[in-house]
Write an enzyme that holds these catalytic residues in place. Structure first.
Site, PDB file in Angstrom:
ATOM      1  N   ASN A 177       0.112   0.793   7.162  1.00 41.65           N
ATOM      2  CA  ASN A 177       1.097  -0.236   5.640  1.00 41.65           C
ATOM      3  C   ASN A 177       0.840  -1.555   6.345  1.00 41.65           C
ATOM      4  OD1 ASN A 177       0.550   1.135   3.605  1.00 41.65           O
ATOM      5  ND2 ASN A 177       2.703   1.571   3.059  1.00 41.65           N
ATOM      6  N   GLY A 178       1.434  -2.517   6.375  1.00 44.01           N
ATOM      7  CA  GLY A 178       1.706  -4.141   7.351  1.00 44.01           C
ATOM      8  C   GLY A 178       0.099  -4.451   7.723  1.00 44.01           C
ATOM      9  N   CYS A 228       1.311  -1.621  -0.055  1.00 44.94           N
ATOM     10  CA  CYS A 228      -0.245  -0.230  -0.056  1.00 44.94           C
ATOM     11  C   CYS A 228       0.835   1.546  -0.470  1.00 44.94           C
ATOM     12  CB  CYS A 228      -0.612  -0.011   1.838  1.00 44.94           C
ATOM     13  SG  CYS A 228      -1.759  -1.468   1.776  1.00 44.94           S
ATOM     14  N   LYS A 288       4.214  -3.785  -6.732  1.00 44.96           N
ATOM     15  CA  LYS A 288       5.163  -3.496  -6.934  1.00 44.96           C
ATOM     16  C   LYS A 288       5.814  -3.813  -6.378  1.00 44.96           C
ATOM     17  CE  LYS A 288       8.723  -1.567  -9.721  1.00 44.96           C
ATOM     18  NZ  LYS A 288       8.431  -2.598 -11.067  1.00 44.96           N
ATOM     19  N   GLU A 312       2.139 -11.802 -15.519  1.00 45.62           N
ATOM     20  CA  GLU A 312       1.780 -10.893 -14.496  1.00 45.62           C
ATOM     21  C   GLU A 312       1.133  -9.629 -15.519  1.00 45.62           C
ATOM     22  OE1 GLU A 312       5.770 -10.259 -11.578  1.00 45.62           O
ATOM     23  OE2 GLU A 312       5.948  -9.509 -13.444  1.00 45.62           O
ATOM     24  N   TRP A 320      -3.815  -2.323  -1.241  1.00 45.50           N
ATOM     25  CA  TRP A 320      -3.489  -3.879  -1.782  1.00 45.50           C
ATOM     26  C   TRP A 320      -4.727  -4.313  -0.599  1.00 45.50           C
ATOM     27  CZ3 TRP A 320      -1.656  -8.528  -0.915  1.00 45.50           C
ATOM     28  CH2 TRP A 320      -1.216  -8.964  -1.867  1.00 45.50           C
ATOM     29  N   LYS A 351       6.648 -12.840 -16.881  1.00 51.40           N
ATOM     30  CA  LYS A 351       5.925 -11.022 -17.688  1.00 51.40           C
ATOM     31  C   LYS A 351       5.012 -11.597 -18.213  1.00 51.40           C
ATOM     32  CE  LYS A 351       7.991  -9.394 -16.067  1.00 51.40           C
ATOM     33  NZ  LYS A 351       8.782  -9.049 -15.351  1.00 51.40           N
ATOM     34  N   GLU A 386      12.080 -15.841 -16.703  1.00 49.62           N
ATOM     35  CA  GLU A 386      11.660 -14.045 -16.715  1.00 49.62           C
ATOM     36  C   GLU A 386      10.774 -14.306 -17.690  1.00 49.62           C
ATOM     37  OE1 GLU A 386      11.809 -12.536 -14.609  1.00 49.62           O
ATOM     38  OE2 GLU A 386      11.486  -9.974 -15.517  1.00 49.62           O
ATOM     39  N   ARG A 398       2.408   1.050  -6.223  1.00 54.91           N
ATOM     40  CA  ARG A 398       2.392   0.188  -4.730  1.00 54.91           C
ATOM     41  C   ARG A 398       1.220  -0.564  -4.325  1.00 54.91           C
ATOM     42  NH1 ARG A 398       7.733   0.016  -2.688  1.00 54.91           N
ATOM     43  NH2 ARG A 398       9.183   1.857  -3.939  1.00 54.91           N
ATOM     44  N   HIS A 454      10.645 -34.622 -20.776  1.00 54.63           N
ATOM     45  CA  HIS A 454       9.905 -35.566 -19.612  1.00 54.63           C
ATOM     46  C   HIS A 454       8.841 -35.255 -19.303  1.00 54.63           C
ATOM     47  CE1 HIS A 454      14.562 -37.143 -19.944  1.00 54.63           C
ATOM     48  NE2 HIS A 454      14.977 -36.205 -19.755  1.00 54.63           N
TER      49      HIS A 454
HETATM   50  C1  G6P Z   1       6.483  -7.933  -6.122  1.00 51.94           C
HETATM   51  C2  G6P Z   1       7.207  -7.347  -7.676  1.00 51.94           C
HETATM   52  C3  G6P Z   1       7.992  -8.534  -8.533  1.00 51.94           C
HETATM   53  C4  G6P Z   1       9.384  -8.350  -7.805  1.00 51.94           C
HETATM   54  C5  G6P Z   1       9.281  -8.609  -6.555  1.00 51.94           C
HETATM   55  C6  G6P Z   1      10.459  -8.508  -5.646  1.00 51.94           C
HETATM   56  O1  G6P Z   1       6.554  -9.661  -6.361  1.00 51.94           O
HETATM   57  O2  G6P Z   1       5.352  -7.781  -8.098  1.00 51.94           O
HETATM   58  O3  G6P Z   1       7.899  -7.413  -9.782  1.00 51.94           O
HETATM   59  O4  G6P Z   1      10.353  -8.669  -8.935  1.00 51.94           O
HETATM   60  O5  G6P Z   1       8.522  -8.280  -5.225  1.00 51.94           O
HETATM   61  O6  G6P Z   1      10.936  -7.438  -5.644  1.00 51.94           O
HETATM   62  P1  G6P Z   1      12.141  -6.776  -5.361  1.00 51.94           P
HETATM   63  O7  G6P Z   1      11.450  -4.917  -5.335  1.00 51.94           O
HETATM   64  O8  G6P Z   1      12.724  -7.017  -4.092  1.00 51.94           O
HETATM   65  O9  G6P Z   1      12.987  -6.402  -6.613  1.00 51.94           O
END
Ligand code: G6P
Length: 614
Positions: free
Chosen positions: A101-102, A2, A609, A493, A75, A490, A486, A27, A509
């Site tokens: 937050n938290g 958040c 994020k 996500e 969030w 992507k 990755e 965020r 396999h």
């Molecule tokens: C969240 C984000 C990801 C990110 C991960 C780690 O899950 O959605 O995109 O890779 O956190 O984030 P950091 O800030 O530790 O790289």
């Protein structure tokens, strides 16, 4: 997760709060709200949905000129997404407003205690107990200062918090506190802004004080003070931000993710700036306090990270083991923190986190330090919790990344890890000539990425053909396997389409059972020495009806005969930079797929994020 913002000064608070929330929205973005203290009343607007909807509502219903207030973008963790559960929350009777937050882990216990004292609750959140605790302590000891009231309230609390509170009886003061959830104070002239993230304050001031865990601050227009329960008043350090406001603006791009993909030549350049040795055969890192003897004595490296950063570490493992011959372990931070991993002595630990705030990565850092290991950080966020808690480290200097799906932060991590592989290699097992070749390759990287980005139109037209498929397999070998991971992440996500990665040869396999004419297989075939093996695997999926997209880096005609689509990237590149180039088409592919499927590219559903709760 958040976002928190608060303003106290001479200006109209609502404009600054709404603007701050827009910048914090990446965020967390399921609901938002602000509360302004004006003429002794706490005036509030909340809404479900994006901050733009809140802004509209504020324009319609909120012509308030109060100069102190708090805001929040949420969030959801406890309680569904609704106006009732959106922050700010209030004490029963409405004297105090808080944003949080938290997670308050013992909130049910506190709620029961306060219910017995005749407090009523109006939301399903854990956060609301904080407002009532503050009210409870204020009623009990009305002569106490606001920050002492907050301190006493937090003594009841187990869990994590970044909290900001305002109260009717404290007309020119915001109190804030943090435990495992970031908070900072942006220092202005006759005004101060508190926020969970520098992006919310960067347009107003470049002077920032980051709070540490356990600290409580009282913030007024002309001053602030920071205390802890055990030390009393704390001396603070003011940091200068190195961001420009344009970092937070979209400019000519349609989405932040698109902007950030196209910024990669610059962000990679910035990751390398000033980090080559004068003799041109190695790299140096000012923040890495390692003597040649210490580099030599390292027996193992351990990398801990989450999400995209974890994939970067896996690529780093291949490069460091290949060039420096140091064994490398890579662990999900969330696993490492609880599993009591056996670590050998002379292990150097790295935590990698673009935000520097991911709670699992922070916990892994603390666990490793508790066991006596030195911990270095790789992060994009100067002054972040991880940056401050590590024994040394490397800043990415990628600039602010707003798109939730990480792109430029990922490639800047890859660049730093590749440079780290060279650093360790030159300290142990690589000759001068090989070092110079490696440096030459790294220096060529921004130009090569620029060329690769010119594939944008081709990749968009490929995405147009495949945007209605629902099953994508990403296949790569060795360092290209984490690149495949990755690529799959992507796609998941931002398009919500199922993408999964496998080492290419593992396909037979098990995963091959998934293949049908409804599958698309994306092969990252950019290692020449493995080209023929990859071609056999391509034949195996083609024979079962799959569509094949291959990313290749040679001119060989063999690809044309078996693949439906071929994406050609620069050939003859050094293996130390090859993974960085290979991921660019996958970023562009996911981006265009998301646009074509009408997905919210920068704010994908359910994601945040930076994940600051467990
Ligand atoms: C969240 C984000 C990801 C990110 C991960 C780690 O899950 O959605 O995109 O890779 O956190 O984030 P950091 O800030 O530790 O790289």
């Amino acid at each position: 997760m958040c976002g928190i913002i608060g303003y106290v000064g001479q200006k109209q608070a609502e404009t600054i709060l709404v603007d701050g929330l827009k910048r914090l929205e990446y965020r967390g973005y399921d609901s938002a709200g602000i509360t302004i203290l004006e003429d002794g009343n706490l005036c509030t607007v909340k809404c479900v949905g994006k901050v733009n909807e809140l802004a509209q509502k504020v324009r319609n219903d909120f012509p308030h000129s109060g100069t102190i207030g708090i805001g929040h973008t949420r969030w959801a963790t406890h309680g569904n997404v609704s106006e009732k559960n959106a922050h700010p929350h209030f004490s029963d009777g409405g004297n105090f407003a808080i944003v949080h937050n938290g997670i308050i882990e013992n909130y049910l216990h506190i709620k029961a205690f306060l219910t017995e004292k005749q407090y009523h609750f109006y939301s399903e959140t854990d956060s609301e107990v904080l407002a009532n605790l503050i009210d409870y302590h204020h009623k009990k000891e009305p002569f106490l200062s606001f920050s002492v009231i907050l301190q006493k309230s937090l003594l009841h609390v187990e869990g994590t918090y970044g909290i900001a509170a305002i109260g009717k009886m404290f007309p020119d003061e915001i109190v804030v506190a943090r435990k495992s959830s970031p908070l900072l104070i942006g220092l202005g002239d006759g005004e101060n802004i508190i926020a969970s993230d520098v992006s919310a304050v960067a347009r107003y001031t470049k002077r920032v004080v980051y709070l540490n865990d356990g600290e409580i601050a009282s913030v007024r227009p002309d001053n602030f003070s920071v205390t802890t329960s055990y030390e009393g008043t704390v001396n603070t350090v003011c940091h200068e931000l190195d961001w420009e406001i344009r970092d937070t603006e979209l400019g000519d791009y349609t989405h932040y993710m698109q902007k950030e993909i196209f910024e990669q030549p610059i962000s990679i350049e910035n990751a390398m700036r000033g980090r080559f040795t004068e003799d041109g055969s190695s790299t140096k890192f000012g923040g890495l306090p390692l003597s040649p003897q210490e580099v030599h004595a390292i027996e193992r490296l351990l990398f801990c990270a989450c999400g995209t950063a974890y994939h970067a570490c896996l690529v780093g493992k291949y490069l460091i083991e290949k060039y420096a011959r140091i064994p490398v372990d890579v662990e999900y931070a969330s696993e490492f923190r609880y599993r009591n991993a056996p670590l050998q002595s002379n292990t150097l630990v790295f935590v990698v986190s673009q935000s520097g705030e991911t709670i699992d990565t922070l916990a892994a850092l603390e666990e490793a330090r508790r066991k006596g290991y030195p911990v270095m950080g790789i992060t994009n966020t100067v002054g972040s919790t991880i940056a401050r808690a590590t024994d040394g480290g490397i800043y990415q200097h990628a600039g602010l990344e707003v798109g939730v799906a990480s792109t430029k932060a990922f490639t800047s991590q890859l660049t730093i890890l590749s440079m780290l592989a060279l650093f360790f290699a030159r300290g142990r097992d690589m000759d001068d000539f090989a070092g110079q070749q490696y440096v030459h390759a790294l220096k060529s990287l921004p130009g090569t990425i620029n060329e690769t980005l010119k594939l944008d139109a081709q990749i968009r037209s490929i995405a147009e053909q495949y945007c209605n498929y629902e099953r994508f397999l990403f296949l790569g070998r060795q360092a290209m396997y984490p690149i495949a991971m990755e690529g799959a992440l992507k796609l998941k996500e931002i398009t919500y389409v199922h993408g999964e990665a496998f080492p290419t040869a593992e396909m037979k396999h098990g995963p091959i059972a998934l293949i049908s004419d409804q599958s698309v297989c994306i092969f990252i075939a950019t290692q020449r020495e493995l080209a023929e093996k990859t071609m056999s695997n391509i034949q195996e999926v083609k024979a079962r009806g799959a569509k094949v997209i291959a990313i290749v880096n040679d001119e060989s005609p063999i690809w044309e005969s078996s693949c439906d689509e071929i994406i050609r990237i620069a050939g003859g590149c050094h293996p130390g930079i090859n993974p960085i180039i290979s991921v660019i088409p996958l970023q562009l592919f996911a981006y265009h797929m998301a646009v074509l499927r009408n997905c919210d590219v920068d704010r994908p559903r359910n994601l945040a994020k930076s994940v600051t709760v467990e």
